[in-house]
Scaffold this active site. Structure first.
Site, PDB file in Angstrom:
ATOM      1  N   SER A 153       0.836  -1.187   0.084  1.00  0.00           N
ATOM      2  CA  SER A 153      -0.144  -0.041   0.054  1.00  0.00           C
ATOM      3  C   SER A 153       0.749   1.236   0.029  1.00  0.00           C
ATOM      4  O   SER A 153       1.491   1.539  -1.109  1.00  0.00           O
ATOM      5  CB  SER A 153      -1.052  -0.143   1.113  1.00  0.00           C
ATOM      6  OG  SER A 153      -2.135   0.912   1.152  1.00  0.00           O
ATOM      7  N   ASP A 230     -10.207  -5.413  -3.918  1.00  0.00           N
ATOM      8  CA  ASP A 230      -9.198  -4.221  -3.026  1.00  0.00           C
ATOM      9  C   ASP A 230     -10.426  -3.120  -2.976  1.00  0.00           C
ATOM     10  O   ASP A 230     -10.826  -2.562  -3.813  1.00  0.00           O
ATOM     11  CB  ASP A 230      -8.107  -3.863  -3.682  1.00  0.00           C
ATOM     12  CG  ASP A 230      -7.331  -3.188  -2.444  1.00  0.00           C
ATOM     13  OD1 ASP A 230      -7.778  -2.270  -1.835  1.00  0.00           O
ATOM     14  OD2 ASP A 230      -6.162  -3.255  -2.534  1.00  0.00           O
ATOM     15  N   HIS A 262      -7.322  -5.652  -0.047  1.00  0.00           N
ATOM     16  CA  HIS A 262      -6.159  -5.248   0.608  1.00  0.00           C
ATOM     17  C   HIS A 262      -5.355  -5.656   1.930  1.00  0.00           C
ATOM     18  O   HIS A 262      -4.551  -5.077   2.189  1.00  0.00           O
ATOM     19  CB  HIS A 262      -6.630  -3.644   0.883  1.00  0.00           C
ATOM     20  CG  HIS A 262      -5.555  -2.730   0.727  1.00  0.00           C
ATOM     21  ND1 HIS A 262      -4.925  -2.084  -0.523  1.00  0.00           N
ATOM     22  CD2 HIS A 262      -4.928  -1.860   1.665  1.00  0.00           C
ATOM     23  CE1 HIS A 262      -4.077  -1.580  -0.264  1.00  0.00           C
ATOM     24  NE2 HIS A 262      -3.925  -1.085   1.137  1.00  0.00           N
TER      25      HIS A 262
END
Length: 283
Positions: A153, A230, A262
């Protein structure tokens, strides 16, 4: 050799090697910093090994990646060290730094802030790019200059930007669900206003897509995994990374995985491939 600046807080045997929880006074951050280190069995015995830096995402810290990703067992199998720094300075006492998950504490974005009051301590860019590797290689059994970098991320954004920004210093790079075009999404726009004082051009050093557009490429392929379920997909923009890499002639292995979100359950599912990718380029 200068005195070791690291304080050992904890150590644990793991996968034939050892995990060490460390702290030190950072010159770049102007504050104490935490970093975790996994040394494989050969390094515990004194042999110098390559290292992969592991950058976690928003809301996380130096514990998150090594505990949640399941990366250690694969690093151990390949004989790689893992280095997991914190995601921001701690204790900077900037007004409002603890009010939102996406700015301030645990949201350093692996960049150097240029606007007050953030600029004094929010210097994770220089910390990861310069200070931390020099210190780690000087005081632990790590091969000098033999480094890979990976992240999830916000950490995936940092890994791509750091490797593209100085490809000679980072031989391998990979990312899970990276923020690929931070200058163009809500998270990055918040950073622009605070850390950069509204000066959008600063993103040129840290946005993977902007770096590629400026001709910054990496000799090795970029390995990127992305879940199609996600919940942050509209702010990650892997499509823009794919487009920028194609225009720049950058080799990119962008793998989309149906049904994955995610979370670190996603990271765990494919981290074995990432450690193999780094081992291939570092060993």
């Amino acid at each position: 050799m200068t005195a070791n600046p690291f304080t050992l807080l904890e150590s644990h045997a793991c996968c034939g090697g050892e995990v060490r929880f460390l702290s030190h006074q950072s010159r770049e951050l102007g504050l104490p910093a935490r970093v975790n280190l996994f040394l494989p069995e050969s390094a515990v015995a004194g042999a110098a090994v390559p290292a992969v830096y592991c950058l976690a995402g928003l809301t996380c810290d130096q514990d998150t990646f090594l505990i949640k990703s399941n990366a250690i067992r694969y690093a151990a199998a390949h004989g790689l060290a893992l280095i997991a720094p914190d995601t921001s300075p701690r204790g900077a006492d900037v007004a409002g730094e603890d009010e939102a998950y996406d700015l301030g504490t645990a949201a350093g974005y692996y960049l150097d802030a240029t606007a007050d009051p953030w600029a004094a301590h929010y210097r994770m860019g220089s910390y990861i790019r310069k200070e931390l590797p020099a210190l780690m290689e000087a005081h632990f059994p790590l091969k000098a200059g033999c480094r890979g970098i990976m992240g999830h991320s916000m950490g995936g954004m940092g890994a791509l930007a750091i490797a593209l920004g100085d490809a000679s210093a980072w031989q391998t790079v990979s990312a899970f669900a990276p923020i690929s075009a931070p200058a163009r999404v809500e998270w990055g726009q918040k950073v622009t206003k605070a850390y950069f004082g509204g000066y959008e051009a600063e993103w040129g050093q840290y946005d993977p897509c902007l770096l590629l557009a400026a001709g910054k490429t990496h000799p090795g392929p970029l390995l990127v995994d992305q879940g199609t379920d996600d919940e942050f997909l509209d702010r990650l923009r892997p499509d823009l990374l794919e487009e920028a890499a194609a225009k720049a002639g950058q080799a990119l292995m962008l793998r989309r995985h149906k049904g994955y979100d995610h979370s670190y359950w996603f990271v765990q599912s494919f981290v074995k491939d990432h450690l193999a990718h780094h081992a291939k380029g570092l060993l």
